[in-house]
Design an enzyme around this catalytic site. Structure first.
Site, PDB file in Angstrom:
ATOM      1  N   CYS A  26      -5.956  -6.067  11.894  1.00 38.29           N
ATOM      2  CA  CYS A  26      -5.144  -7.064  12.612  1.00 38.29           C
ATOM      3  C   CYS A  26      -4.818  -6.624  14.050  1.00 38.29           C
ATOM      4  O   CYS A  26      -4.264  -7.400  14.815  1.00 38.29           O
ATOM      5  CB  CYS A  26      -3.860  -7.347  11.840  1.00 38.29           C
ATOM      6  SG  CYS A  26      -2.780  -5.929  11.685  1.00 38.29           S
ATOM      7  N   CYS A  85      -3.408  -0.751  12.901  1.00 36.33           N
ATOM      8  CA  CYS A  85      -4.412  -1.232  11.941  1.00 36.33           C
ATOM      9  C   CYS A  85      -5.651  -1.717  12.694  1.00 36.33           C
ATOM     10  O   CYS A  85      -5.554  -2.349  13.742  1.00 36.33           O
ATOM     11  CB  CYS A  85      -3.806  -2.377  11.146  1.00 36.33           C
ATOM     12  SG  CYS A  85      -4.978  -3.259  10.094  1.00 36.33           S
ATOM     13  N   THR A  95      -0.282   4.516   3.943  1.00 40.12           N
ATOM     14  CA  THR A  95      -1.466   4.710   4.795  1.00 40.12           C
ATOM     15  C   THR A  95      -1.103   5.190   6.196  1.00 40.12           C
ATOM     16  O   THR A  95      -1.981   5.567   6.962  1.00 40.12           O
ATOM     17  CB  THR A  95      -2.250   3.387   4.938  1.00 40.12           C
ATOM     18  OG1 THR A  95      -1.344   2.387   5.452  1.00 40.12           O
ATOM     19  CG2 THR A  95      -2.800   2.923   3.601  1.00 40.12           C
ATOM     20  N   ARG A 129      -0.180   4.584  13.080  1.00 36.67           N
ATOM     21  CA  ARG A 129      -1.173   4.139  14.045  1.00 36.67           C
ATOM     22  C   ARG A 129      -1.589   2.708  13.735  1.00 36.67           C
ATOM     23  O   ARG A 129      -1.371   2.217  12.631  1.00 36.67           O
ATOM     24  CB  ARG A 129      -2.380   5.086  14.075  1.00 36.67           C
ATOM     25  CG  ARG A 129      -3.164   5.103  12.811  1.00 36.67           C
ATOM     26  CD  ARG A 129      -4.239   6.193  12.864  1.00 36.67           C
ATOM     27  NE  ARG A 129      -4.859   6.317  11.567  1.00 36.67           N
ATOM     28  CZ  ARG A 129      -5.820   5.500  11.123  1.00 36.67           C
ATOM     29  NH1 ARG A 129      -6.274   4.528  11.894  1.00 36.67           N
ATOM     30  NH2 ARG A 129      -6.321   5.656   9.922  1.00 36.67           N
ATOM     31  N   ARG A 148      -4.546  -6.585   2.042  1.00 43.35           N
ATOM     32  CA  ARG A 148      -3.697  -6.777   0.875  1.00 43.35           C
ATOM     33  C   ARG A 148      -2.274  -6.291   1.184  1.00 43.35           C
ATOM     34  O   ARG A 148      -2.084  -5.274   1.848  1.00 43.35           O
ATOM     35  CB  ARG A 148      -4.277  -5.987  -0.303  1.00 43.35           C
ATOM     36  CG  ARG A 148      -3.857  -6.498  -1.658  1.00 43.35           C
ATOM     37  CD  ARG A 148      -4.801  -5.934  -2.723  1.00 43.35           C
ATOM     38  NE  ARG A 148      -4.709  -4.477  -2.796  1.00 43.35           N
ATOM     39  CZ  ARG A 148      -3.798  -3.825  -3.533  1.00 43.35           C
ATOM     40  NH1 ARG A 148      -2.941  -4.495  -4.262  1.00 43.35           N
ATOM     41  NH2 ARG A 148      -3.779  -2.514  -3.555  1.00 43.35           N
ATOM     42  N   CYS A 194      -1.426  -9.827   9.020  1.00 41.01           N
ATOM     43  CA  CYS A 194      -2.635  -9.047   8.691  1.00 41.01           C
ATOM     44  C   CYS A 194      -3.299  -9.558   7.405  1.00 41.01           C
ATOM     45  O   CYS A 194      -2.628  -9.796   6.401  1.00 41.01           O
ATOM     46  CB  CYS A 194      -2.278  -7.577   8.523  1.00 41.01           C
ATOM     47  SG  CYS A 194      -3.736  -6.551   8.215  1.00 41.01           S
ATOM     48  N   CYS A 254       0.885  -2.870  11.011  1.00 42.47           N
ATOM     49  CA  CYS A 254       0.186  -4.160  11.051  1.00 42.47           C
ATOM     50  C   CYS A 254       1.062  -5.256  11.648  1.00 42.47           C
ATOM     51  O   CYS A 254       2.277  -5.151  11.697  1.00 42.47           O
ATOM     52  CB  CYS A 254      -0.159  -4.600   9.630  1.00 42.47           C
ATOM     53  SG  CYS A 254      -1.488  -3.677   8.881  1.00 42.47           S
TER      54      CYS A 254
HETATM   55 ZN   LIG Z   1      -3.390  -4.876   9.608  1.00 48.40          ZN
END
Ligand SMILES: [Zn+2]
Length: 349
Positions: A70, A67, A32, A65, A43, A40, A36
């Site tokens: 979180c 999240c 992605t 970048r 999943r 976080c 995080c």
């Molecule tokens: Zn996160």
């Protein structure tokens, strides 16, 4: 000095959402391109899809970048919404650079933004934009030769935001015609993290860990000095230095046959020559180097010249330590300096 725990320890902490590891690392999810906190609620990704960073700076530089769940850049209390909007704005057009004028147009006071950003995210807005841009550009260098191939085919520049982002970081591209030649840039993986190598037919101009904060400045001054464009690509000397580094990290050799082209003042060259004379597995103090070049009082200037070295590892500035045996500064981070010295003592002494 900051040394990350082992991959296994961090991955387990991630699965456990272990709050003890808050501030120890952030995790980048390769699928992605988002990073995080260890805690976080999202999943958890598979082990092969994560990489760990010491902090948000490093994750941004690696092209991730933050999240939105979180919020790994936030510190408590929650940051003002104006700051979150600014971050959103950067994402909407990652190649644009928002300046003080743009902030004022949005009714924001630049010095307040600077202070608040620093307070909540641990870096200025300027630094955030720079890191994000740099991360995106470096991510493309990491993607490698396909970019170079397409660079020679026309149409790439308009087809992607890549070159505009790249230009902001590394300057004009070769296609604009005002440059004599192009210096090739390549991303090299190492056990100590990504490195950026720059070379042309004359030799290796730069070799740095990509999270080094001075990297952008170093590339900018190199570009001005050589009147060159810096473009991602392959070059025989980049392949050569990559092989030599692989051998070095494997503990098989610590000799460099790639021609090195450090750029500096005559004094800096004197210092760098001395560094290359320190055998692997050994160290010298700044004072000893100053002594050797016949300028015993120039200890601080030696320290500065040491810090100006843009050829990490191959010009071994990591082999210079304080008179008291302490490691003192290293552009690539003290934990890397310690790692390199341990590695050399083990394999090359
Ligand atoms: Zn996160």
């Amino acid at each position: 000095m900051k040394r990350l725990p082992s991959f296994e320890v961090m991955y387990q902490a991630l699965l456990d959402r272990d709050s003890e590891f808050q501030g120890v690392f952030v995790v980048g999810v390769k699928t992605t391109r988002i990073f995080c906190r260890p805690t976080c609620p999202a999943r958890k990704p598979k082990a092969e899809n994560v990489e760990f960073f010491a902090d948000a700076h490093a994750a941004l530089l690696a092209g991730y970048r933050a999240c939105l769940r979180c919020r790994p850049m936030d510190r408590s209390p929650a940051p003002p919404s104006a700051l979150l909007e600014l971050i959103e704005l950067v994402e909407q057009s990652p190649s644009a650079r928002l300046r003080e004028r743009d902030l004022r147009q949005r009714g924001l006071d630049p010095s307040t933004v600077r202070r608040q950003f620093q307070k909540h995210f641990g870096m200025t807005f300027h630094a955030y934009q720079r890191n994000r841009h740099m991360g995106l550009a470096l991510q493309n260098i990491r993607a490698g030769s396909s970019v170079v191939q397409s660079q020679h085919n026309s149409g790439y520049e308009s087809a992607s935001g890549f070159w505009s982002s790249f230009r902001q970081v590394f300057g004009e591209t070769a296609s604009q015609g005002s440059y004599v030649h192009a210096v090739r840039a390549k991303w090299l993986e190492s056990p100590l993290g990504g490195m950026l190598a720059l070379a042309d037919d004359d030799g290796l101009h730069l070799l740095e860990f990509v999270d080094r904060r001075a990297l952008e400045t170093e590339i900018t001054s190199l570009r001005r000095r050589l009147k060159c464009a810096v473009v991602p690509g392959e070059h025989a000397l980049l392949t050569q230095i990559e092989c030599e580094l692989t051998e070095y990290f494997a503990g098989r050799q610590a000799k460099w046959r790639t021609p090195l082209l450090p750029h500096g003042s005559p004094f800096e060259h004197q210092v760098w020559d001395q560094l290359q004379a320190i055998p692997p597995g050994h160290t010298r103090s700044y004072g000893e180097i100053a002594e050797h070049i016949g300028r015993p009082a120039a200890v601080r200037a030696v320290g500065r010249a040491n810090g100006k070295n843009c050829l990490a590892i191959v010009i071994p500035c990591h082999r210079v330590i304080g008179a008291d045996g302490k490691l003192t500064g290293y552009g690539g981070g003290l934990w890397r300096k310690q790692w390199l010295l341990d590695h050399e003592r083990k394999h090359f002494d």
